[in-house]
Motif scaffolding. Structure first.
Motif, PDB file in Angstrom:
ATOM      1  N   GLY A  84     -21.945  86.158  47.616  1.00  0.00           N
ATOM      2  CA  GLY A  84     -22.904  86.326  46.533  1.00  0.00           C
ATOM      3  C   GLY A  84     -22.664  85.417  45.349  1.00  0.00           C
ATOM      4  O   GLY A  84     -23.233  85.612  44.270  1.00  0.00           O
ATOM      5  N   ASN A  85     -21.839  84.386  45.526  1.00  0.00           N
ATOM      6  CA  ASN A  85     -21.537  83.450  44.444  1.00  0.00           C
ATOM      7  C   ASN A  85     -22.528  82.286  44.511  1.00  0.00           C
ATOM      8  O   ASN A  85     -22.245  81.225  45.086  1.00  0.00           O
ATOM      9  N   LEU A  98     -21.260  78.393  52.813  1.00  0.00           N
ATOM     10  CA  LEU A  98     -21.638  79.607  53.537  1.00  0.00           C
ATOM     11  C   LEU A  98     -20.813  80.806  53.082  1.00  0.00           C
ATOM     12  O   LEU A  98     -21.326  81.920  52.925  1.00  0.00           O
ATOM     13  N   GLU A  99     -19.526  80.558  52.847  1.00  0.00           N
ATOM     14  CA  GLU A  99     -18.652  81.636  52.379  1.00  0.00           C
ATOM     15  C   GLU A  99     -19.058  82.095  50.980  1.00  0.00           C
ATOM     16  O   GLU A  99     -19.022  83.288  50.673  1.00  0.00           O
ATOM     17  N   ALA A 130     -22.063  78.178  45.525  1.00  0.00           N
ATOM     18  CA  ALA A 130     -22.793  77.704  46.697  1.00  0.00           C
ATOM     19  C   ALA A 130     -23.655  76.489  46.343  1.00  0.00           C
ATOM     20  O   ALA A 130     -23.694  75.498  47.090  1.00  0.00           O
ATOM     21  N   ASP A 131     -24.332  76.556  45.196  1.00  0.00           N
ATOM     22  CA  ASP A 131     -25.167  75.444  44.753  1.00  0.00           C
ATOM     23  C   ASP A 131     -24.320  74.207  44.442  1.00  0.00           C
ATOM     24  O   ASP A 131     -24.703  73.072  44.764  1.00  0.00           O
ATOM     25  N   SER A 132     -23.165  74.433  43.835  1.00  0.00           N
ATOM     26  CA  SER A 132     -22.268  73.331  43.486  1.00  0.00           C
ATOM     27  C   SER A 132     -21.759  72.617  44.738  1.00  0.00           C
ATOM     28  O   SER A 132     -21.720  71.384  44.804  1.00  0.00           O
ATOM     29  N   LEU A 133     -21.381  73.404  45.739  1.00  0.00           N
ATOM     30  CA  LEU A 133     -20.900  72.826  47.001  1.00  0.00           C
ATOM     31  C   LEU A 133     -22.028  72.100  47.736  1.00  0.00           C
ATOM     32  O   LEU A 133     -21.794  71.091  48.406  1.00  0.00           O
ATOM     33  N   GLY A 134     -23.235  72.608  47.595  1.00  0.00           N
ATOM     34  CA  GLY A 134     -24.386  71.953  48.204  1.00  0.00           C
ATOM     35  C   GLY A 134     -24.624  70.582  47.611  1.00  0.00           C
ATOM     36  O   GLY A 134     -24.935  69.617  48.327  1.00  0.00           O
ATOM     37  N   ILE A 135     -24.454  70.470  46.295  1.00  0.00           N
ATOM     38  CA  ILE A 135     -24.612  69.186  45.606  1.00  0.00           C
ATOM     39  C   ILE A 135     -23.529  68.206  46.060  1.00  0.00           C
ATOM     40  O   ILE A 135     -23.799  67.022  46.296  1.00  0.00           O
TER      41      ILE A 135
END
Length: 230
Positions: free
Chosen positions: A144-145, A138-139, A149-154
């Motif tokens: 805007g990174n 979320l941060e 965000a996608d990496s943390l989602g994975i």
């Protein structure tokens, strides 16, 4: 008169499960001993607190099973606490506090509960890790990174998968514990049939014939019928 009083006391205190304990800091409230029947919480007994936090329950259980202590605090807060514990016939002691009734509870006298807590402790680590990853995601989105965000989602998805596999593995490696079919029913009932069958077939005879062992077998049969449209 003395004989009548002794008879009354003996009639009141019946049951193969004796639970004693204390809720520190509690002055007013009510504590209910509960079980689940037909998907509903059913009250087995209750204690009304008036100035003291100690309690005592007697009840009968045919075998180890999950019961609950439901604390209704007279403090103006509508949120109450329900403590899950794996009861076993005999003597049990449950101590906790008014403010953190569930998280600070200490349950003694049940090997099944110790095994359940071993599982819950590990699952709590997975849950905390998931919260950390979600917060970071979320941060990153806020900043805007997108890549981060996608990496943390994975990572969050992988963590979720690991927690799911841990549940299946825990059930398989504890085939001689009633906790195995219980957590399978509660935490992994949406698993593929091949996994459910493997767990069910691995259970020891004693566990397979227990309350949760029979429930798991019945659940698998009904789920397969529903899947076939029968």
């Amino acid at each position: 008169m003395a004989s009548i009083l002794l008879l009354a006391c003996s009639e009141e205190k019946k049951g193969n499960l004796h639970i004693v304990g204390e809720v520190k800091g509690l002055k007013k409230g009510e504590l209910f001993l509960q079980k689940i029947e037909n998907q509903k919480y059913v009250n087995l007994d209750s204690v009304l607190f008036e100035g003291q936090g100690s309690f005592e329950f007697f009840t009968n259980i045919e075998e180890p099973e999950v019961l609950y202590l439901y604390l209704v605090k007279d403090d103006g807060i509508e949120i109450n606490d329900r403590l899950e514990f794996f009861a076993e016939p005999g003597e049990m002691k449950i101590n906790s506090t008014r403010l953190y009734f569930v998280s600070e509870a200490k349950v003694e006298g049940s090997k099944s509960h110790d095994k359940l807590m071993e599982y819950r402790k590990m699952m709590s680590k997975f849950s905390n890790r998931n919260l950390e990853l979600l917060k970071g995601q979320l941060e990153a989105q806020k900043a805007g990174n997108v890549a981060k965000a996608d990496s943390l989602g994975i990572l969050a998805e992988k963590n979720q998968t690991r927690s799911y596999l841990y549940t299946l593995n825990f059930a398989l490696t504890n085939k001689d514990s009633r906790v195995s079919p219980y957590i399978t029913l509660v935490e992994a009932n949406n698993a593929k049939f091949k996994f459910l069958d493997t767990i069910n077939n691995s259970l020891t005879e004693d566990v397979a014939n227990s309350k949760y062992g029979k429930a798991l077998k019945e659940y698998i049969l009904l789920a397969k019928r529903a899947d076939l449209g029968m």
